[in-house]
Scaffold this active site. Structure first.
Site, PDB file in Angstrom:
ATOM      1  CG  PHE C 117      64.952 -48.933 -22.168  1.00  8.15           C
ATOM      2  CD1 PHE C 117      64.131 -49.612 -21.602  1.00  8.15           C
ATOM      3  CD2 PHE C 117      64.605 -47.505 -22.766  1.00  8.15           C
ATOM      4  CE1 PHE C 117      62.615 -49.359 -20.855  1.00  8.15           C
ATOM      5  CE2 PHE C 117      62.921 -47.331 -22.743  1.00  8.15           C
ATOM      6  CZ  PHE C 117      62.387 -47.825 -21.742  1.00  8.15           C
ATOM      7  CD  GLN C 231      62.415 -41.411 -30.089  1.00 12.82           C
ATOM      8  OE1 GLN C 231      62.238 -41.383 -28.455  1.00 12.82           O
ATOM      9  NE2 GLN C 231      63.700 -41.936 -30.565  1.00 12.82           N
ATOM     10  CG  HIS C 233      57.375 -45.860 -28.687  1.00 14.11           C
ATOM     11  ND1 HIS C 233      57.458 -47.483 -28.644  1.00 14.11           N
ATOM     12  CD2 HIS C 233      58.402 -45.682 -27.393  1.00 14.11           C
ATOM     13  CE1 HIS C 233      57.752 -47.857 -27.555  1.00 14.11           C
ATOM     14  NE2 HIS C 233      58.963 -46.258 -27.148  1.00 14.11           N
ATOM     15  CG  LEU C 243      54.556 -46.056 -24.896  1.00 16.14           C
ATOM     16  CD1 LEU C 243      55.423 -45.670 -26.002  1.00 16.14           C
ATOM     17  CD2 LEU C 243      55.250 -44.439 -23.802  1.00 16.14           C
ATOM     18  CD  GLU C 246      62.990 -48.353 -26.349  1.00  9.55           C
ATOM     19  OE1 GLU C 246      62.158 -48.299 -27.718  1.00  9.55           O
ATOM     20  OE2 GLU C 246      64.480 -48.821 -26.320  1.00  9.55           O
ATOM     21  NE  ARG C 288      62.159 -45.293 -27.558  1.00  9.00           N
ATOM     22  CZ  ARG C 288      61.262 -44.578 -26.687  1.00  9.00           C
ATOM     23  NH1 ARG C 288      61.664 -43.354 -26.723  1.00  9.00           N
ATOM     24  NH2 ARG C 288      61.353 -45.852 -25.181  1.00  9.00           N
ATOM     25  CG  HIS C 356      57.321 -41.057 -28.031  1.00  7.08           C
ATOM     26  ND1 HIS C 356      56.149 -41.682 -26.972  1.00  7.08           N
ATOM     27  CD2 HIS C 356      58.156 -41.373 -27.208  1.00  7.08           C
ATOM     28  CE1 HIS C 356      56.078 -41.353 -25.766  1.00  7.08           C
ATOM     29  NE2 HIS C 356      57.855 -42.210 -25.112  1.00  7.08           N
ATOM     30  NE  ARG C 391      63.391 -39.106 -26.286  1.00  2.41           N
ATOM     31  CZ  ARG C 391      62.618 -40.375 -25.640  1.00  2.41           C
ATOM     32  NH1 ARG C 391      63.638 -40.535 -24.544  1.00  2.41           N
ATOM     33  NH2 ARG C 391      61.792 -40.801 -25.459  1.00  2.41           N
TER      34      ARG C 391
END
Lengths: 248, 133, 586
Positions: C117, C231, C233, C243, C246, C288, C356, C391
């Site tokens: 990730f 955030q 994304h 979405l 990721e 991100r 996000h 995050r």
């Protein structure tokens, strides 16, 4: 992509104002790529703020926006306007009491789900051995994985004539979820779940119409789960009554 | 907030209209309806056994009766329904009897096909023992 | 007024709320637990999380690595004592979930599989195909059904916290189906109300993500912390904001601009890695904030692809092959085909950054306790803070488990410390006042403003001024506008004045929450004159550790804009440094 005017007929019912449900017509400009939910949101935002319905994720995973679209149970967030050339009639999910407009009362489903113990009941002895992870091969996972995909949208209940005729029937999604745990290699709770699954209002109310699987937006195939439980329950009965020496 | 609770959930009545709401329900009803003919044919078989036990004369009368156009028509219908019922049933077998090999399930066609194959073999065997060939 | 008495009441029944409820039920079966949510638990937005949950389990990984990734990923705004606790608990919680039957994807030998990730140096993201959040939520929900001490109140919208003598005493909530207000008396309350992504028009967040939990605590005097860190994304579908996890990039998908160039190499995340062989913590597996910012820079240069929904980049997954896409990313494929008409097996998918997650939220300490005695918070609505200024993907699902449980344990400790129940008179007075305010909103006539109108203006303001890159002028304008919207909100009139399942009323209340959250975002962003993580200022392009290595705290003021205060970041072992996503080339 263009816009076009779409005619909607939406079932309206406000218990404080209406004696009975009635249809209301909305004629709205919609973008070609919209889903029915987008159109409802547009109506609520710009035409009629009193329209009530449930929705959240807009990606077919939260299960909120189940409704009848032209007579078929559908997720409004996955019903594309491009698939509906004419008038679109939107009603609350069939077989559930209507609370208000497109909002149904789903207490029945929620209560039935709890009855089949849809949680891991450890196998006696083996499970308590450690506190680490259980091993489960990809093949063992595959065995039940499909049945974990139920989003509890209840389209299958709206499609099932047996549920409509026999309200006590525990229903497709609940059986699929009970079966999901029975088929999980980590679980040992099948005997407990059989009390509900193999009962009269369990799998035996099903006459295999198969509609549940046809309308399932997640391809869970509840009808398969039901038939598999039937076969296993039948084998249970034979071993218990005709081959008692096999019991332990 | 109003003091009174305004809840009055509306329960929609269930009428037999549902059968015609979607072709799947109609197909289902035809499948269920086909049982009546299969059942009637089975009853006739029981009667045949009765006649057989009463002696050659009764049996002969029974065979003669089978030649009536009505009975022939009934047989054609019953055969059609039985075939339809069996066909729909075998198509559903992949759901009831999934076969997992490693990480994959056997394709539906294979399971249904095996049933159709077994059906054909058994039918041929019966025809063979009945002296049809 | 109907009253429910509980020992602990939990607001929100998503991942964090359910985890807290189960922890309480297991710790003491005699405890009365009220689990109150505005939606049925399985509708909660945890279900939409796709990629997975981070926890150290494999032999080549270590807690130190997870610590470093999280703290660096958060641009050193994370509280390091909290991160330490978090990474230590993470594997235990994920194993616990496994033992409750979560269908984690597996290795051939039967152990749990992990995937790469963004921003993570090692593979440590546990996943269940690309429906990880869905499976976590349903596992928790179904597991919770075995505990009779958890009494659920589904579709109850909490309106106000009740307090006495500076402690929490309960709250009021409307039962959606009847429109009646109910009083919940509880010595301890845990808020797990989720984020507030809906303050922006283009978001992956579901309709229910309206910051209600944040606003409840905020109005009761608990500060909102680090709200400026929103955030984006990098990969949402341009049409709907849906979405695409990721994990698309974790499995090997790449991002290209209109010239086919993997442009991330031009923004400190290179050099380019071989196609189909992703290298951890670089290129497409950068964090991100950096990837979304690179998109914006490319957009300025005209290197993006115009679509009818705005500029987009391309997410190319074709080289993964159909089998892998079907096994690991079935939802991604389904969504791309359904909502964009593009099959990732045969074509690259247009994507663009989309709001996000809120790094900020209700100010809690590492025990999930807020400054208001008896009030706890966990999940996206809370800010511990482990996420700092940005995050890392797959830390949030773990966070809601770790801190959901932690909040439950803290609530237990609080009860055991002898917290008194509030007096009947205080509760009744507070609840009656809350009902009075609600009735006034419902029955108000002559109002000039509509819910939809104000909501549209709020969203537009946020998108225009509080997006990926921000300026003083834009943020100042947003602050003025949001203050005005809050004022105009008091003149709102509902079209629907009935009781049963009144979603016009619900949306009005949600709008109230969103406006409070939005103003906290804009005010904190205006005051933070530096660029850090997800908060990027064109007029203050550098990180400023001397002045801003601190958490922002927005303190509510009913009649005016919030007061902004600061709190030092807890630093234990990692001094602020350079975030290196060059794959070891720098």
């Amino acid at each position: 992509m263009g816009e076009r005017t779409v005619e909607f007929e939406v079932l309206r019912y406000n218990p404080e104002k209406d004696a009975a449900p009635h249809f209301q017509r909305y004629s709205v400009k919609c973008r070609e790529e919209w889903v029915v939910l987008d159109a409802l949101n547009h109506i609520k935002e710009s035409v009629d703020p009193t329209l009530s319905y449930r929705w959240s994720c807009h990606m077919a995973v939260c299960g909120s926006c189940g409704m009848m679209v032209n007579g078929e149970p559908k997720l409004a967030c996955k019903s594309f306007l491009r698939d509906y050339p004419g008038l679109i009639r939107v009603e609350p999910l069939r077989h559930f009491p209507v609370e208000r407009d497109l909002v149904t009362v789903i207490d029945d489903f929620v209560a039935k789900l709890a009855r089949v113990k849809p949680f891991l009941i450890p196998q006696p002895g083996a499970a308590q051995a450690g506190t680490g992870e259980y091993a489960q091969t990809p093949a063992q996972l595959k065995r039940y994985k499909q049945f974990t995909l139920c989003i509890n949208c209840m389209l299958c209940y709206a499609a099932c004539p047996e549920y409509g005729l026999i309200p006590e029937y525990i229903g497709p999604a609940v059986i699929a979820l009970g079966h999901r745990w029975n088929e999980d290699s980590r679980d040992g709770g099948r005997a407990q779940r059989q009390e509900e699954l193999a009962a009269t209002n369990g799998v035996w109310d099903c006459s295999f119409v198969g509609a549940c699987s046809e309308v399932c937006p997640e391809h869970v195939d509840p009808a398969a789960a039901i038939q598999q439980v039937k076969i296993k329950s039948t084998i249970d009965w034979y071993t218990e009554h005709l081959m008692p020496w096999l019991n332990k | 907030m109003a003091e009174q609770v305004g809840r009055r959930p509306h329960v929609r009545p269930i009428t037999s209209e549902w059968i015609f709401r979607h072709p799947r329900y109609l197909r289902y009803m035809v499948r269920e309806f086909s049982c009546l003919f299969i059942g009637a044919w089975t009853l006739m078989l029981v009667c045949a056994l009765g006649r057989l036990s009463e002696g050659p004369e009764a049996w002969g009368r029974f065979l003669e009766g089978l030649k009536s156009p009505w009975v022939v028509a009934f047989h054609v219908l019953a055969l059609a329904f039985a075939a339809y019922h069996s066909f729909t049933w075998f198509q559903l077998t992949p759901k009831a009897l999934p076969v997992q090999v490693g990480e994959k399930f056997l394709p539906d066609d294979v399971i249904a096909g095996a049933h159709f194959g077994a059906w054909a073999v058994l039918s041929l065997a019966i025809l063979f023992f009945a002296g049809a060939f | 007024m109907e009253t429910t008495r509980a020992d602990v009441a939990i607001i929100g029944a998503g991942g964090a709320g359910l985890r807290a409820a189960i922890a309480l039920a297991q710790a003491d079966p005699k405890l009365k637990i009220a689990l109150v949510s505005k939606v049925y638990p399985m509708r909660s937005h945890t279900c939409a999380a796709e990629g997975g949950a981070a926890g150290v389990i494999k032999a080549d990984d270590s807690l130190e690595h997870h610590f470093d990734d999280t703290v660096g990923g958060g641009d050193w705004l994370s509280d390091q004592d909290a991160v330490d606790y978090f990474i230590g608990e993470a594997p235990k919680e994920l194993i616990q979930l496994e033992r409750w039957g979560c269908p984690w994807s597996r290795e051939a030998n039967g152990s749990v599989a992990v995937r790469p990730f963004g921003g993570m140096k090692k593979q440590r993201t546990w996943f269940a195909a690309d429906k990880s959040g869905f499976h976590i939520l349903h596992t928790l929900f179904q597991t919770s059904l075995q505990f009779p001490s958890i009494e659920r109140f589904d579709e109850f919208y909490a309106t106000e916290l009740l307090r006495e003598d500076g402690r929490v005493a309960g709250f009021t909530a409307i039962e959606m189906r009847s429109g009646q207000m109910r009083r919940f008396d509880a010595r301890a309350v845990i808020i797990c109300g989720g984020g507030a992504g809906r303050i922006f028009p283009f978001t992956t967040n579901g309709a229910i993500k309206t910051g209600d939990g944040m606003a409840l605590a905020y109005r009761a005097g608990v500060p909102l912390k680090d709200m400026e860190f929103v955030q984006y994304h990098p990969t949402g579908l341009p049409s709907t904001g849906t979405l695409l996890t990721e994990a698309c990039r974790g499995e090997g998908g790449v991002l290209v601009n209109r010239h086919g160039r993997r442009f991330l190499q031009d923004y400190g995340m290179g050099p380019e890695t071989p196609l189909g062989r992703p290298v951890l913590k670089t290129m497409e597996l950068g964090p991100r904030d950096r990837v979304s910012q690179a998109f914006w820079q490319e957009q300025q240069k005209g290197n993006m692809i115009p679509t009818q929904w705005g500029d987009a980049m391309l997410l190319d997954m074709r080289h993964l092959g159909e089998a892998k896409i079907n096994e690991r990313l079935p939802l991604v494929r389904d969504m791309s085909i359904s909502y964009m008409g593009v099959d990732p097996v045969t074509d690259p998918v247009p994507v663009r950054p989309v709001v996000h997650y809120m790094m900020g939220g209700i100010h809690t300490d590492l025990k999930a306790a807020t400054p208001l005695p008896g009030l706890f918070a966990a999940g996206e609505c809370a800010c511990v803070s482990i996420n700092g200024a940005n995050r890392l993907g797959s830390n949030s699902l773990t966070e809601l488990l770790v801190f959901g449980r932690r909040a439950a344990l803290s609530a237990m400790e609080y009860l055991q410390s002898g917290a008194r129940a509030a007096s009947e008179s205080a509760l009744a007075t507070g609840a009656d006042a809350a009902r009075g305010r609600l009735r006034e909103l419902l029955q108000r006539t002559g109002g000039k403003e509509t819910v939809a109108g104000l909501r549209r203006e709020m969203m537009h303001t946020m998108e225009a001024n509080a997006g990926i890159y921000r300026t003083h002028e834009g943020l100042a304008e947003a602050c003025v506008k949001l203050a005005d919207l809050r004022r105009r909100y008091r003149a709102i009139e509902l079209h629907d004045k009935t009781n049963v399942y009144n979603t016009d009323l619900l949306q009005a209340l949600e709008l109230g929450s969103m406006l409070d959250c939005a103003e906290a975002v804009a005010q904190c962003a205006l005051a933070r004159k530096e660029s850090r993580g997800a908060h990027q200022r064109l007029d203050f392009a550098a990180r400023d550790d001397r002045n801003f290595l601190r958490h922002s705290l927005a303190v509510f003021d009913p009649g005016a804009s919030p007061r902004i205060e600061y709190l030092d970041v807890v630093i234990t072992k990692s001094q602020p440094g350079v975030r290196d996503y060059s794959g070891g080339h720098e």
